[in-house]
Design an enzyme around this catalytic site. Structure first.
Site, short mmCIF file in Angstrom:
data_model
loop_
_atom_site.label_atom_id
_atom_site.label_comp_id
_atom_site.label_asym_id
_atom_site.label_seq_id
_atom_site.Cartn_x
_atom_site.Cartn_y
_atom_site.Cartn_z
N ARG A 27 5.38 -19.05 -2.94
CA ARG A 27 3.98 -19.48 -2.93
C ARG A 27 3.46 -19.72 -1.52
NH1 ARG A 27 3.67 -24.56 -6.37
NH2 ARG A 27 5.72 -24.79 -5.44
N ASN A 45 3.36 -21.65 -9.60
CA ASN A 45 4.58 -21.42 -10.38
C ASN A 45 4.28 -21.64 -11.86
OD1 ASN A 45 6.26 -20.91 -8.19
ND2 ASN A 45 7.02 -23.00 -8.08
#
EC number: 3.6.1.7
Length: 98
Positions: A27, A45
């Site tokens: 990320r 996520n």
């Protein structure tokens, strides 16, 4: 902002990335890449171990991001990237991690 930038069509894509993509800085690296490409949207996520993202920008910017997502950061092991264009009037202000 140039005339070409104003005329460029903004596209929005929903993306899912599968493989070893959590716990490897995916990320954070995605946010950095999105900023470099001047994209907007978000990355997050999911509980099933995948990563999802909403990316918004020009077609050329999105193509470059999709190419990057196919491998991600060095520690990631991407096995699949799926994406679909979404129709929305919403315009994200920046790209961020959720």
């Amino acid at each position: 902002m140039s005339r070409n930038e104003l005329d460029e069509r903004i596209e929005t894509y929903y993306v899912r990335v599968r493989g070893v993509v959590q716990g490897v800085g995916f990320r954070h690296a995605t946010v950095r890449e999105a900023h470099a490409l001047k994209l907007r949207g978000w990355v997050a996520n999911l509980e099933d171990g995948t990563v999802e993202a909403m990316i918004q920008g020009s077609g050329a910017q999105i193509d470059r991001m999709l190419a990057w997502l196919r491998h991600g950061p060095p520690a990631a092991r991407v096995t699949e990237v799926t994406f679909e264009e979404r129709q929305t009037e919403r315009r994200f202000e920046r790209f961020q991690q959720q």
